[in-house]
Write a protein that holds these residues in place. Sequence first.
Motif, short mmCIF file in Angstrom:
data_model
loop_
_atom_site.label_atom_id
_atom_site.label_comp_id
_atom_site.label_asym_id
_atom_site.label_seq_id
_atom_site.Cartn_x
_atom_site.Cartn_y
_atom_site.Cartn_z
N HIS A 99 0.85 -1.19 0.00
CA HIS A 99 0.00 0.00 0.00
C HIS A 99 0.89 1.24 0.00
CE1 HIS A 99 -3.04 2.67 2.41
NE2 HIS A 99 -2.97 3.03 1.15
N LEU A 100 0.60 2.14 -0.92
CA LEU A 100 1.34 3.39 -1.06
C LEU A 100 0.34 4.53 -1.01
CD1 LEU A 100 4.12 4.68 -1.77
CD2 LEU A 100 3.53 4.31 -4.17
N GLU A 101 0.62 5.54 -0.18
CA GLU A 101 -0.30 6.68 -0.07
C GLU A 101 0.44 7.98 -0.33
OE1 GLU A 101 -3.36 7.00 3.04
OE2 GLU A 101 -2.44 8.94 3.52
N PHE A 102 -0.20 8.85 -1.10
CA PHE A 102 0.29 10.21 -1.35
C PHE A 102 -0.69 11.17 -0.71
CE2 PHE A 102 1.67 7.61 -4.89
CZ PHE A 102 3.02 7.90 -4.94
N ASN A 103 -0.18 12.12 0.07
CA ASN A 103 -1.05 13.06 0.75
C ASN A 103 -0.46 14.45 0.63
OD1 ASN A 103 -2.47 14.62 2.74
ND2 ASN A 103 -3.10 12.69 3.69
N GLY A 104 -1.24 15.37 0.06
CA GLY A 104 -0.84 16.77 0.01
C GLY A 104 0.11 17.14 -1.11
N PHE A 105 0.11 16.40 -2.20
CA PHE A 105 1.01 16.67 -3.32
C PHE A 105 0.31 17.43 -4.44
CE2 PHE A 105 3.21 13.19 -1.33
CZ PHE A 105 4.54 13.44 -1.57
N ASN A 106 1.07 18.17 -5.19
CA ASN A 106 0.60 18.71 -6.45
C ASN A 106 1.09 17.73 -7.52
OD1 ASN A 106 0.21 19.96 -8.90
ND2 ASN A 106 0.92 21.96 -8.21
N LEU A 107 0.18 16.90 -7.99
CA LEU A 107 0.51 15.85 -8.95
C LEU A 107 0.10 16.23 -10.36
CD1 LEU A 107 -0.73 12.92 -6.71
CD2 LEU A 107 1.63 13.65 -7.05
N SER A 108 -0.11 17.51 -10.60
CA SER A 108 -0.66 17.95 -11.87
C SER A 108 0.27 17.68 -13.05
CB SER A 108 -1.02 19.43 -11.81
OG SER A 108 0.11 20.21 -11.52
N GLU A 109 1.57 17.67 -12.83
CA GLU A 109 2.49 17.45 -13.94
C GLU A 109 2.96 16.00 -14.05
OE1 GLU A 109 5.60 20.33 -14.13
OE2 GLU A 109 4.24 21.96 -13.60
N GLY A 110 2.66 15.18 -13.08
CA GLY A 110 2.98 13.76 -13.15
C GLY A 110 4.43 13.40 -12.90
N GLN B 45 -0.04 9.76 -15.93
CA GLN B 45 1.04 9.01 -15.29
C GLN B 45 0.48 8.00 -14.28
OE1 GLN B 45 4.29 8.87 -15.83
NE2 GLN B 45 4.26 10.39 -17.46
N LEU B 46 -0.53 8.41 -13.52
CA LEU B 46 -1.14 7.50 -12.57
C LEU B 46 -1.82 6.33 -13.27
CD1 LEU B 46 -1.82 6.77 -9.67
CD2 LEU B 46 -3.81 8.28 -9.83
N SER B 47 -2.36 6.57 -14.47
CA SER B 47 -3.03 5.50 -15.20
C SER B 47 -2.09 4.36 -15.58
CB SER B 47 -3.72 6.05 -16.46
OG SER B 47 -2.75 6.41 -17.43
N LEU B 48 -0.81 4.62 -15.54
CA LEU B 48 0.17 3.55 -15.79
C LEU B 48 0.07 2.47 -14.73
CD1 LEU B 48 3.29 5.71 -16.73
CD2 LEU B 48 1.79 4.44 -18.28
N THR B 49 -0.58 2.77 -13.64
CA THR B 49 -0.75 1.82 -12.54
C THR B 49 -2.18 1.27 -12.50
OG1 THR B 49 -1.37 3.53 -10.98
CG2 THR B 49 0.98 3.02 -11.17
N SER B 50 -2.81 1.15 -13.64
CA SER B 50 -4.23 0.83 -13.72
C SER B 50 -4.60 -0.53 -13.12
CB SER B 50 -4.70 0.86 -15.16
OG SER B 50 -3.99 -0.10 -15.93
N GLU C 70 -3.55 17.56 -5.72
CA GLU C 70 -4.01 18.25 -6.90
C GLU C 70 -3.58 17.43 -8.11
OE1 GLU C 70 -2.86 22.36 -7.16
OE2 GLU C 70 -2.91 22.54 -4.98
N PHE C 71 -4.53 17.23 -9.04
CA PHE C 71 -4.23 16.48 -10.25
C PHE C 71 -4.46 17.34 -11.48
CE2 PHE C 71 -4.68 12.79 -7.56
CZ PHE C 71 -3.79 11.90 -8.11
N GLY C 72 -3.69 17.05 -12.52
CA GLY C 72 -3.90 17.63 -13.83
C GLY C 72 -3.90 16.48 -14.83
N ALA C 73 -4.05 16.80 -16.10
CA ALA C 73 -4.14 15.77 -17.13
C ALA C 73 -2.90 14.88 -17.14
CB ALA C 73 -4.33 16.41 -18.50
N GLU C 74 -1.71 15.46 -17.01
CA GLU C 74 -0.49 14.66 -17.06
C GLU C 74 -0.36 13.79 -15.80
OE1 GLU C 74 2.92 12.88 -18.51
OE2 GLU C 74 1.30 13.93 -19.51
N GLY C 75 -0.76 14.31 -14.66
CA GLY C 75 -0.74 13.52 -13.44
C GLY C 75 -1.65 12.31 -13.53
N ILE C 76 -2.82 12.51 -14.08
CA ILE C 76 -3.77 11.41 -14.26
C ILE C 76 -3.22 10.40 -15.26
CG2 ILE C 76 -6.07 10.81 -15.14
CD1 ILE C 76 -7.01 13.48 -13.84
#
Length: 172
Positions: free
Chosen positions: A118-129, A162-167, A154-160
Amino acid sequence: MEPEGYSKYAALANTIKIEDITSDEHNQTILQRLKYNDTSLDKLWIYNNECDDIGDSSSDYYAPEDVEELGWLGYYIGQNSNLQELYLYEYGAIHTNMYDSDAEPFFRGLQYNRSIEHLEFNGFNLSEGRLFSMMTSFLKSNSMLHKISVDNNEFGAEGIRQLSLTSNLELQ
């Protein structure tokens, strides 16, 4: 083949003293526990001293003082086989470590870990991935990882993207 930069830590790991990595006694204890695979250390919160929300543990946290110390933390997490949960908090000063290319040794060390579930991210700006981009090897190579939690990010298109690589993971 070891990633560039990782070999520095591997070469020094058997001779460096934990006291030379960090002057903080609590951090020294956590590094020792990681190094020697303490079975009671199955959760770890990484944050900075400004963060006041450390989860449900008062002792299993690590507050890196600089990027070199963060690199050593990544190395020891990568070598550990008992750590099951890793919580990354970005508040205050840690953001410069987690986004800066100087933090790459942390993620290069982390990619060797095969026990984190389990990995958790809290309080990051993930908008650029960038964070997920640096973690690609870890996310692809750790077959035990089945859950990623994201909270107050915070998410942006690139963050989403990059995260989708872990689908194949459960996202919360």
